[in-house]
Write an enzyme that holds these catalytic residues in place. Structure first.
Site, PDB file in Angstrom:
ATOM      1  CG  ASP A 243      -1.909   1.069   1.278  1.00  0.00           C
ATOM      2  OD1 ASP A 243      -3.052   0.805   0.894  1.00  0.00           O
ATOM      3  OD2 ASP A 243      -1.561   2.205   1.667  1.00  0.00           O
ATOM      4  CG  ASN A 251      -4.780  11.525  -4.407  1.00  0.00           C
ATOM      5  OD1 ASN A 251      -4.292  11.605  -5.534  1.00  0.00           O
ATOM      6  ND2 ASN A 251      -5.420  10.459  -3.980  1.00  0.00           N
ATOM      7  CG  ASP A 260      -5.423   9.000 -11.418  1.00  0.00           C
ATOM      8  OD1 ASP A 260      -5.642   8.530 -10.283  1.00  0.00           O
ATOM      9  OD2 ASP A 260      -6.306   9.435 -12.176  1.00  0.00           O
ATOM     10  CD  GLU A 286      -4.352   3.656  -0.926  1.00  0.00           C
ATOM     11  OE1 GLU A 286      -5.344   2.938  -1.152  1.00  0.00           O
ATOM     12  OE2 GLU A 286      -3.824   3.796   0.192  1.00  0.00           O
TER      13      GLU A 286
END
Ligand SMILES: Nc1nc2c(ncn2[C@@H]2O[C@H](COP(=O)(O)OP(=O)(O)OP(=O)(O)O)[C@@H](O)[C@H]2O)c(=O)[nH]1
Length: 365
Positions: A243, A251, A260, A286
């Site tokens: 992860d 973000n 992304d 993620e």
């Protein structure tokens, strides 16, 4: 017998020789071979009996022999001893049909109507033989009947036809053959195109569109296969859950598009560090799941560390500023008592521990 039972019997009969693992095209051919064999022996049987009633014994015999050959084509499809029963059966149907037609042209059949049946040849030859073999067989057939019919003074015929009848028969036969060849060509190419598209869509359904990695569905298939294989051969198998750390912050700071890009880039970095037999999926937002066949826990741990440090060194840019991300990884070497879900949960628990212990680390049970 009620209608439903009759329908079931007919279905079973027409599916004789169908192999579940074969593709639809092959099974369709087997189905049509049974159907054609059935029509072939029913009609030749009735015509044969009718010829005997009219005391045309020779025609009756020939038709009954053809009937037996058509019936044998069905029996062949039932056979377990023949290597390729369909091919054998299809060749038998095509050759028997052509021989019967040549005979009908030669004798004229009932009151000179025998040649009317030759139009059955093109669809059957093309369907069973495909474009190339089918066209070649039709060519040979036309050659034989043309020689028989046009040999001077009707010497090679058991009957007589007018020149107009013979020439128009050949022209119309060639026209019908060309139309069927064109139809077969269109059918075959459409079938291939549909098959390619269906394979493409099936592949797409197993992939994550952003990273191009397997998605959950695709990974479930791999997990099932590898799980069974490891149990069958007693092979080591390790799962690894990874992860991205503090991805929400990434973000928020650099924007969703950058996020992304990182998800995609990490997938590529991971992929480049794996062997051919390893599988990698984007398991969640993620989160990545690795499946490592023939790998024990300590080998898995070495790989995890290698990937973790590689990611740590990877540089990303946002508004002329460089930054990097880190990942946490939880591993679990599968034991015989584990189910797939239990193994994933154990890897997930270790990932959770890695997060708790400060992130950017790998933990194994
Ligand atoms: N850009 C982008 N972000 C995603 C995508 N899928 C999930 N996310 C984001 O990933 C973030 C995950 O955040 P959290 O689950 O709170 O975890 P985290 O911030 O990574 O923190 P830790 O996992 O505890 O290290 C959320 O903000 C999601 O919106 C995606 O496809 N693209």
């Amino acid at each position: 017998m009620d209608f439903k039972k009759l329908k079931r019997h007919a279905k079973n009969y027409l599916n004789t020789g169908v192999v579940q693992s074969n593709d639809t095209e092959s099974n369709q051919h087997v189905f049509v071979a049974n159907l054609f064999g059935f029509i072939g022996y029913s009609i030749t049987f009735l015509m044969g009996v009718s010829a005997f009633i009219r005391e045309d014994r020779l025609l009756g015999m020939v038709l009954l022999i053809a009937c037996l050959l058509f019936f044998s084509s069905h029996l062949i499809l039932r056979s377990k001893r023949i290597t390729d029963p369909y091919k054998f059966s299809a060749n038998l149907v095509t050759i028997s049909l052509m021989m019967l037609m040549i005979y009908l042209v030669f004798t004229g059949g009932v009151k000179g109507t025998g040649p009317l049946w030759i139009y059955i040849v093109p669809p059957v030859a093309l369907f069973f033989g495909g474009m190339r073999k089918g066209t070649r067989n039709i060519g040979l057939f036309v050659l034989v009947i043309s020689v028989l019919m046009f040999y001077p003074n009707n010497e090679w015929l058991g009957t007589t036809y007018t020149f107009e009848f013979k020439s128009r028969l050949i022209y119309s036969f060639l026209t019908v053959s060309c139309l069927f060849a064109f139809y077969e060509y269109v059918r075959q190419s459409s079938f291939i195109r549909i098959q390619e598209m269906s394979q493409k869509f099936e592949k797409q359904a197993m992939r994550d569109p952003l990273s191009g990695l397997l998605n959950r569905r695709g990974m479930r298939v791999k997990l099932q296969d590898e799980f069974e294989r490891s149990q069958r051969y007693n092979n080591e198998l390790t799962v690894m859950m990874c992860d991205i750390d503090n991805f929400k912050r990434v973000n928020d700071q650099y924007g969703h598009d950058k996020g992304d890009e990182i998800i995609k880039s990490l997938g590529a970095v991971f992929k480049s560090g794996l062997r051919r037999q390893d599988s990698l999926a984007r398991w969640g937002g993620e989160e990545y799941l690795f499946l490592l066949p023939e790998t024990n826990g300590s080998q898995g741990m070495q790989l995890a560390e290698k990937l973790r440090t590689k990611i740590e060194k990877e540089q990303y840019t946002h508004e002329y500023k460089n930054f990097s991300v880190t990942v946490s990884i939880g591993l679990h070497q599968i034991v015989v008592t584990d189910t797939i879900n239990q193994a994933i949960t154990k890897a997930d628990t270790n990932l959770y521990k890695a997060k708790e212990q400060g992130r950017n680390r790998c933990i194994i049970s």
